[in-house]
Design an enzyme around this catalytic site. Structure first.
Site, short mmCIF file in Angstrom:
data_model
loop_
_atom_site.label_atom_id
_atom_site.label_comp_id
_atom_site.label_asym_id
_atom_site.label_seq_id
_atom_site.Cartn_x
_atom_site.Cartn_y
_atom_site.Cartn_z
N GLY A 240 0.76 -1.24 0.00
CA GLY A 240 0.00 0.00 0.00
C GLY A 240 0.79 1.28 0.00
O GLY A 240 0.21 2.35 -0.23
N GLU A 276 3.82 -6.97 1.55
CA GLU A 276 3.33 -7.24 0.20
C GLU A 276 3.38 -5.98 -0.67
O GLU A 276 2.34 -5.52 -1.16
CB GLU A 276 1.88 -7.74 0.29
N PRO A 277 4.54 -5.40 -0.89
CA PRO A 277 4.59 -4.18 -1.70
C PRO A 277 4.40 -4.52 -3.19
O PRO A 277 4.94 -5.51 -3.68
CB PRO A 277 6.00 -3.65 -1.45
N GLY A 278 3.62 -3.70 -3.87
CA GLY A 278 3.43 -3.87 -5.31
C GLY A 278 3.85 -2.62 -6.05
O GLY A 278 4.92 -2.53 -6.66
N ARG A 279 3.00 -1.60 -5.92
CA ARG A 279 3.24 -0.34 -6.62
C ARG A 279 4.61 0.25 -6.30
O ARG A 279 5.30 0.76 -7.19
CB ARG A 279 2.16 0.66 -6.18
N ARG A 315 -5.53 3.68 -15.62
CA ARG A 315 -5.57 4.42 -14.35
C ARG A 315 -6.19 5.82 -14.46
O ARG A 315 -6.98 6.19 -13.61
CB ARG A 315 -4.17 4.50 -13.72
N TYR A 319 -9.30 5.89 -12.13
CA TYR A 319 -9.07 6.53 -10.82
C TYR A 319 -8.78 8.04 -10.95
O TYR A 319 -8.26 8.61 -9.99
CB TYR A 319 -7.85 5.92 -10.12
N CYS A 345 -13.31 5.27 -28.56
CA CYS A 345 -14.56 6.03 -28.69
C CYS A 345 -15.28 6.18 -27.36
O CYS A 345 -16.38 5.67 -27.17
CB CYS A 345 -15.45 5.38 -29.74
N GLU A 346 -14.64 6.84 -26.43
CA GLU A 346 -15.22 7.19 -25.14
C GLU A 346 -14.57 8.49 -24.69
O GLU A 346 -13.36 8.65 -24.81
CB GLU A 346 -14.87 6.14 -24.07
C1 LIG Z 1 -3.04 -5.02 -4.14
C2 LIG Z 1 -2.56 -5.64 -2.88
C3 LIG Z 1 -1.25 -5.41 -2.44
C4 LIG Z 1 -0.30 -4.46 -3.13
O1 LIG Z 1 -0.71 -3.14 -2.98
P1 LIG Z 1 0.29 -1.96 -3.44
O2 LIG Z 1 -0.48 -0.73 -3.14
O3 LIG Z 1 0.53 -2.15 -4.89
O4 LIG Z 1 1.52 -2.07 -2.62
C5 LIG Z 1 -0.82 -6.07 -1.31
N1 LIG Z 1 -1.63 -6.92 -0.64
C6 LIG Z 1 -2.90 -7.16 -1.02
C7 LIG Z 1 -3.74 -8.10 -0.25
C8 LIG Z 1 -3.41 -6.53 -2.16
O5 LIG Z 1 -4.67 -6.75 -2.53
#
Ligand SMILES: *Cc1c(COP(=O)(O)O)cnc(C)c1O
Length: 422
Positions: A240, A276-279, A315, A319, A345-346
């Site tokens: 997050g 759990e880092p993604g972004r 995005r 968002y 076409c939107e």
């Molecule tokens: C999407 C998600 C993440 C990653 O979130 P980021 O904002 O990309 O870090 C981690 N854990 C869970 C359960 C998610 O659904």
């Protein structure tokens, strides 16, 4: 910090000239920087340096390309997956099963079987019916599987409503005050071993306060569960952390500030922590490269029509997200103001409204920055547009890591029923 910069007047990804790359690959395409991915991963893991043996499970949904997952896996990352497809991708990319966690509210028995079979580190269970199903699947397979309960702490993450997941009205997790009952139930169920608690309150968080409040509640819950006789050895603090999308805005909290806060809050928890880092890992490691199709002067606005569209990068339409725009040729002359739009076409196919831009004209190349997370991952072929290809760069090397499909691929997936054939 990233590795996209001007050199001799042309934007480069590491040592690769993007003008030359676009000539080879065609536009639009995503481009990822290996050095940036690794740097973000290393900055994050070193920010957790004070913690004993944390598991950093990259959230695969941010960017599921196997080249991205493998790059991170070789650096030691695990994976957070939310579907059987992501599980297969993570395993194929070389993530050891004992570094994989499985999140999500809708796991099916088939998905559970696949993950148990692989021997993953843990299931993050989001409801009591899910715990019951997992128990019966595990018993069928003669296994006992480690789980943590994802709790919903009812904390406002102060982010966009569509990516906020920790409020009571959100579908995620079990209400934190019902967690003790969930652990009692789990104790009575064979085939599952409830080892701890998980929390993930949302994405693109730009303040540590909501995270700190959520983690404090998790700490209180752990103490309560222990007092009630449960053995708690794990906690998963989710992902997050936000990334900077606007070059002229204040930075979101740094991984170091985050790591300091986590170390302080979890000091007495005595558990193995998962993240759990993604972004944070993938966001600024990718760009979307596009070419200007034409500049259309309107009565009220100028429209810069480019060959990327909302289907390639959702995005902004989904968002209202901001992506910085740069010209691939270092800009000369006065800036211009225009709406940046795609050919779909939107009206929602708008990347930027009344944006002050470098001077761009028909045929020029431009890029959207910070497109490495939730970019290609969400792309689709709306308007019968071909799925955007992906390129990975490492130093002066580059490779296509996902090809642009052909029109035969796209159209050939349709099948005519027997009564329409011939
Ligand atoms: C999407 C998600 C993440 C990653 O979130 P980021 O904002 O990309 O870090 C981690 N854990 C869970 C359960 C998610 O659904």
């Amino acid at each position: 910090m990233d590795h996209f910069h001007y050199r001799d007047g042309v934007l480069h990804a590491e040592d690769v000239n993007l003008e030359a790359l676009a000539a080879e690959v065609g536009t639009p395409f995503y481009c990822y920087s290996t050095a940036t991915l690794l740097r973000h991963y290393q900055v994050f893991t070193s920010a957790l340096g004070a913690l004993p043996d944390p598991l950093v499970a990259y959230a695969v949904k941010a960017n599921p390309n196997q080249a991205v997952i493998r790059t991170l896996a070789r650096a030691g990352a695990g994976a957070d997956v939310v579907s059987i497809g992501e599980l297969k991708r993570a395993l194929a990319a070389g993530v050891p099963a004992d570094r994989i966690v499985f999140s999500g509210v809708g796991k099916t028995a088939e998905e559970m079987r696949a993950a148990i079979d692989a021997g993953i580190y843990q299931f993050n269970v989001e409801s009591l019916p899910e715990a019951e199903l997992l128990s019966s699947v595990a018993v069928e397979m003669g296994r006992v599987v480690p789980i943590v309960f994802r709790v919903n702490p009812d904390v406002d993450a102060m982010t966009h409503a569509k990516i906020s997941t920790g409020r009571a009205e959100n579908k995620f997790g079990i209400a934190i005050d019902t967690a003790p009952a969930a652990f009692d139930l789990a104790r009575s169920l064979p085939g599952i071993d409830a080892l701890g608690v998980a929390v993930h309150i949302g994405s693109q968080l730009t303040s540590l306060d909501p995270l700190e409040r959520a983690f404090e509640r998790v700490g209180e819950l752990i103490a309560q569960l222990r007092a009630e006789g449960h053995d708690i050895s794990r906690a998963d603090l989710g992902g997050g952390l936000g990334v900077p999308y606007l070059s002229d805005q204040p930075e979101p909290p740094s991984p170091a500030e985050y790591g300091g806060m986590v170390a302080r809050i979890t000091r007495d928890w005595n558990v193995r922590l998962t993240f759990e880092p993604g972004r944070l890992i993938a966001g600024n490691a990718g760009i979307l490269v596009s070419r200007v199709v034409r500049l259309k002067g309107g009565r009220e606005r100028n429209f810069l029509i480019i060959d990327a569209a909302m289907n390639d990068l959702m995005r902004p339409s989904l968002y209202d997200a901001w992506h910085d725009i740069q010209a691939v040729r270092q800009p000369q002359g006065d800036p211009m103001v225009a709406d940046v739009v795609g050919p779909v076409c939107e009206t929602g196919d708008t990347f930027a409204s009344q944006r002050t831009l470098p001077r761009l004209d028909t045929g020029d190349l431009m890029v959207f920055r910070t497109a490495g997370a939730y970019g290609a991952a969400m792309a689709n072929s709306y308007n019968s547009r071909l799925l955007t290809p992906e390129v990975m760069v490492s130093g002066d090397r580059w490779a296509i890591v996902r090809e642009r499909p052909s029109y035969e691929d796209l159209i050939g997936q349709d099948q005519l029923p027997e009564w329409l054939s011939g």
